[in-house]
Design an enzyme around this catalytic site. Structure first.
Site, short mmCIF file in Angstrom:
data_model
loop_
_atom_site.label_atom_id
_atom_site.label_comp_id
_atom_site.label_asym_id
_atom_site.label_seq_id
_atom_site.Cartn_x
_atom_site.Cartn_y
_atom_site.Cartn_z
N GLY B 258 0.84 -1.20 0.00
CA GLY B 258 0.00 0.00 0.00
C GLY B 258 0.87 1.24 0.00
O GLY B 258 0.71 2.13 -0.81
N GLY B 529 1.98 1.31 13.22
CA GLY B 529 1.27 0.05 13.41
C GLY B 529 1.71 -0.68 14.66
O GLY B 529 0.92 -0.90 15.58
N THR B 611 12.28 -9.58 9.70
CA THR B 611 11.36 -8.76 8.91
C THR B 611 11.73 -7.28 8.98
O THR B 611 11.46 -6.53 8.05
CB THR B 611 9.91 -8.99 9.37
OG1 THR B 611 9.82 -8.74 10.77
CG2 THR B 611 9.46 -10.40 9.08
N GLU B 682 8.85 3.58 7.43
CA GLU B 682 9.10 4.70 6.53
C GLU B 682 10.53 5.21 6.51
O GLU B 682 11.00 5.74 5.51
CB GLU B 682 8.11 5.83 6.86
CG GLU B 682 6.78 5.48 6.23
CD GLU B 682 5.58 6.08 6.91
OE1 GLU B 682 4.96 6.94 6.30
OE2 GLU B 682 5.25 5.68 8.03
#
Lengths: 167, 716
Positions: B258, B529, B611, B682
């Site tokens: 996204g 998140g 990750t 980000e």
């Protein structure tokens, strides 16, 4: 106009009636519920829809279903043997060669198809000696995999995963 | 260290005590027993993704793949003018196509209850505000007939003059911060720099297009949606259709990327839900095509940014000026805030930061990875490189020399700030001390070679309003939260956080996310998140242990919500990083290659090493892509993006990416949230393109001030 065709998808023969405008990708996803190949661009520019057709990698969004009557199609789902992953898939997990996962089935199919092409001696744009056996170094892998885009930027992990499967 | 409110001053224990019915938190014994042989989870472990096997086989269901009975397919008709009115629509030929169920236009589409958000007021009037806007849609039994019929809809327009180009001037002020006297400092400084830079319009282009399956039932609206937040969709869509929030059910177990564009609902979702009111009860499926995404699902504004820097003869900044200009759609105002980061990066007694917005007849702008900070830090860090050169100071040292002690704007202390540590560690790993500062002097064969550095930053936020529920059953802990995993690794990281907070092995935790059936979660955006959802999970775990101890009965259940952070007002909270790049530019063709990138980040605690590394590398790769390729070309005559597909809008491919490494320094920040995390979605992109551009300058002596770094810009 509709046409009756049959496709063998991941080892199972399926008969279906398709609009002659239907792509192999839409036949798989919308008619047969085989959603492992993904639609990222519908123009052959991203590689997310890649499967193996008769052993060779093909972008199914650019292939019309009626032109592939009788084809043997292997998707990333079919590459796994039940819960036992294909070695390429295992390597993608080990190297975290994906993030969102949307390009991943296409990357996996493309990688397996690419290894077979190299094995068969096919040169790429970065191959120096066109007649010698192909040595799949990182530059060769990157060049040969460049039809499979990944927006999450997992490229370096994907290449590491593929390298593990180079014989 | 255990993740727990008890160990963190970031949590109000009083509030927690109230939540748990007055039980004193301090009196609760920590969980000692683990039901399996494996050790309790500790944050930072390298965990394979829980959703991994489903992803590598392609069996993880994305929104469009949810099986539904008798679907109908939507294909839209888009405006072919940039501004004006629809004067006529002939749908006769389209309606005659076999299999067509309905053709929607502004004259017959169902009325929406709330049209205040003009982006979402789909087919509610004859006005056209940008090229590519929806003017009609066909719903049919097959995708082929829907597409064919859409081609047969004839639309007449009354065209009005339009303007889509962003110049260096104009705009209405959106924000302004003044400290001291910028002009006076510029007039009296030993070294000054005054440059204007541009960054182009860019598109998020997640690999999974924006997709929706909409179905109306007696209970309301059910949506299978490719979204970064099921609750964001619910809260925005419910009033548009005049529904109570509970009447909108949203499902998004897997999301194919996204990068901001799926953060809030866009027009395609509303169109699909409208069409599902005319499909005879059949669910309607709509996958926005790649070409349509360039007009309908958000983009990053182009920017024009002026940077002014003043310094003394030792390279100490006395002034920082940053004036940013962005475009915004005429129908919906949105600002990235491109100059924001210049407020906190470097010390200087005189500072002016402004932000202006220019309304244009363009599609709606929206979030794209590191909004504001990505284009803003690109130009600040390019200017810092130019200024270091002008002052005769090494660019790493130049940044260290201008490190502020406190947040220069607010005067508050940083909760933690390790930019200098990142610069030093990166310089060590990149062998920076052997670098010759002279630009354009190293040649290897036909290639000019250089290295560059840039700093990164991204603010640390926790969004309020997330809740989580934990349920114990059959020896396992199920964790429910309406969060989203768009490739971030949230499925796995949230399980790790729950396991650590519960002091149980990772293997006995089952996360459940991506549905409005689960407790409320905020959007996966702004690198919030894990910080937001994780805080709620820690609270739920604490509540669970307080209520049930370490031997919970079958079916035991507890909830917890994100708590206010008393430290939020006391500290300035940001993640930092340093990016290094090696660049080779072909002397004859200007071809640019990037053999090596390194990012070192200080982003608080890392939840999942595997990750996290991927996500940071992914951000850097997107920064590389921004540096080399990305440019949505607006045609000023027609108002559309000319290169609206992957053949024209290039993103980095395998062949572009050589060695990219991400590392982080051990940073413990007790103030940000109970886990000590800062968010990493980000920061990886911030500064990456500047490092590449600065290295390209070092290689060639050519300073490119307008992205992307295409070959012709190096040929003089």
């Amino acid at each position: 106009m509709e046409a009756e065709i049959a496709l063998t998808v991941d080892g199972t023969r399926r008969s279906l009636s398709v609009d002659t405008r239907t792509t192999v990708l839409d036949a798989l996803r919308e008619h047969l519920g085989a959603t492992s190949p993904k639609k990222g661009c519908d123009h052959g520019q991203c590689g997310a829809c890649t499967v193996l057709v008769d052993g060779r990698r093909v972008t199914t969004c650019l292939s019309l279903a009626v032109a592939h009557d009788g084809a043997e199609i292997t998707t990333a789902e079919g590459m796994a043997d039940g819960r036992e992953l294909h070695p390429m898939q295992r390597s993608f997990l080990d190297h975290d060669g994906f993030q969102c996962g949307y390009c991943t089935p296409g990357q996996v199919c493309s990688a397996v198809g690419m290894l077979a092409e190299a094995e068969a001696g096919w040169p790429s744009a970065v191959t120096d000696d066109l007649t010698a056996p192909v040595e799949l170094d990182e530059a060769e892998i990157r060049e040969r995999m460049s039809g499979n885009l990944c927006r999450c930027g997992a490229y370096s992990n994907i290449v590491a995963a593929i390298r593990e499967n180079v014989r | 260290m255990r993740v727990s409110p008890r160990n963190s001053p970031a949590f109000g224990t009083e509030a927690a005590a109230v939540e748990t019915g007055g039980t004193s938190l301090a009196a609760v014994a920590p969980a000692e027993t683990a039901p399996a042989e494996v050790a309790p989870e500790r944050l930072g472990a390298s965990r394979e993704r829980l959703d991994g096997p489903a992803k590598v086989t392609g069996t993880a269901p994305y929104a469009y793949e949810h099986p539904v009975e008798e679907p109908a397919y939507l294909h839209p008709v888009q405006a072919t003018i940039a501004r004006g009115r629809v004067t006529s629509i002939d749908t006769g030929a389209a309606e005659a196509v076999p299999g067509v169920l309905a053709v929607l236009t502004h004259t017959n589409a169902p009325r929406l209850a709330d049209t205040e958000d003009a982006e979402l007021a789909v087919l509610q009037s004859d006005a056209v505000a940008f090229r590519g806007q929806f003017v009609a849609a066909v719903v049919a039994e097959t995708p082929e007939s829907a597409r064919h019929a859409a081609d047969l809809v004839r639309v007449g327009y009354g065209e009005q003059p339009h303007e889509v180009e962003l110049g260096p001037e104009g705009g209405t002020p959106a924000a302004r911060t003044d400290h001291g006297d910028l002009e006076a400092a510029m007039a009296s400084a030993a070294v000054v720099l005054d440059r204007t830079y541009t960054t182009p319009m860019q598109h998020n282009n997640p690999m999974e297009p924006h997709t929706t399956i909409a179905q109306w039932t007696a209970d309301g609206l059910t949506l299978h949606e490719s979204t970064q937040g099921v609750y964001s969709v619910r809260s925005v869509v419910a009033p548009v259709f005049g529904l109570d929030p509970e009447q909108v059910q949203v499902f998004a177990p897997h999301v194919g990327g996204g990068f901001g564009s799926k953060g809030l609902p866009h027009a395609p979702l509303v169109l699909t839900a409208l069409a599902a009111q005319r499909s005879g009860g059949r669910p309607v499926k709509f996958a926005v095509t790649r070409q349509q995404m360039f007009a309908l699902t958000g983009h990053r504004t182009p920017t024009s940014q002026r940077i002014r820097l003043a310094a003394d003869d030792r390279g100490r900044l006395s002034a920082i000026g940053h004036d940013a200009l962005e475009h915004t759609a005429r129908i919906k105002e949105f600002s990235e805030g491109s100059s924001t980061a210049s407020g906190i990066m470097y010390a200087a007694p005189n500072r002016r930061i402004t932000q202006r917005l220019v309304p244009r007849d363009v599609p709606v702008t929206s979030w794209m990875r590191a909004p504001g900070h990505c284009p803003g830090m690109h130009v600040l860090e390019t200017a810092m490189d130019e200024m270091a050169q002008a002052c005769g100071v090494d660019p790493v040292e130049f940044r260290i020399r201008n490190e502020p002690e406190l947040d220069p704007l607010s005067g508050k202390p940083f909760s933690s700030r390790n930019l200098v540590a990142c610069l030093r560690e990166g310089a060590r790993r990149f062998d920076w001390q052997r670098r010759d500062p002279a630009a354009g002097v190293r040649r290897e064969g036909d290639w000019l070679v250089g290295t560059g550095v840039a700093a990164s930053t991204y603010p640390t936020h926790v969004f309020p309003g997330s809740s989580a529920r934990i349920r114990y059953e059959g020896g396992r802990y199920a964790v429910f939260i309406g969060a989203a995993d768009l490739g971030t690794g949230a499925w796995t990281a949230l399980a790790q956080i729950a396991a650590e907070a519960l002091e149980v092995p990772f293997e006995v935790v089952d996360p459940h996310i991506g549905s409005t059936e689960f407790p409320t979660a905020t959007v996966a955006g702004g690198s919030t998140g894990i910080t937001s959802w994780g805080s709620a999970i820690v609270q739920a775990a604490t509540s669970f242990r307080d209520q049930y101890g370490t031997q919970p009965p079958e079916g035991a259940e507890a909830e917890g919500a994100t708590q206010p952070n008393p430290d939020a007002e006391r500290f300035s909270m940001h993640a930092f990083g340093a990016q290094f790049a090696e660049v080779r530019v072909h002397a004859d063709t200007g071809e640019i290659r990037v053999p090596r990138m390194l990012g070192v980040f200080a982003a608080g605690r890392i939840v999942n090493a595997r990750t996290a590394r991927s996500q940071l590398i992914g951000g850097m790769t997107m920064g590389l892509s921004m540096a080399l390729h990305e440019h949505s070309v607006l045609d000023s005559r027609f108002g559309h993006v000319v290169n609206h597909d992957f053949a024209g809008y290039h993103i980095a491919a395998h062949a572009d990416v050589d060695s990219i490494e991400a590392a982080w320094i051990d940073e413990h920040d007790p103030h940000v949230n109970p886990m000590g995390t800062k968010g990493i979605g980000e920061i990886g992109i911030v500064g990456a393109a500047a490092a590449v551009g600065n290295a390209a300058y070092h290689a060639t002596g050519v300073r490119v001030r307008d992205l992307p770094l295409t070959p012709e810009k190096f040929l003089r």
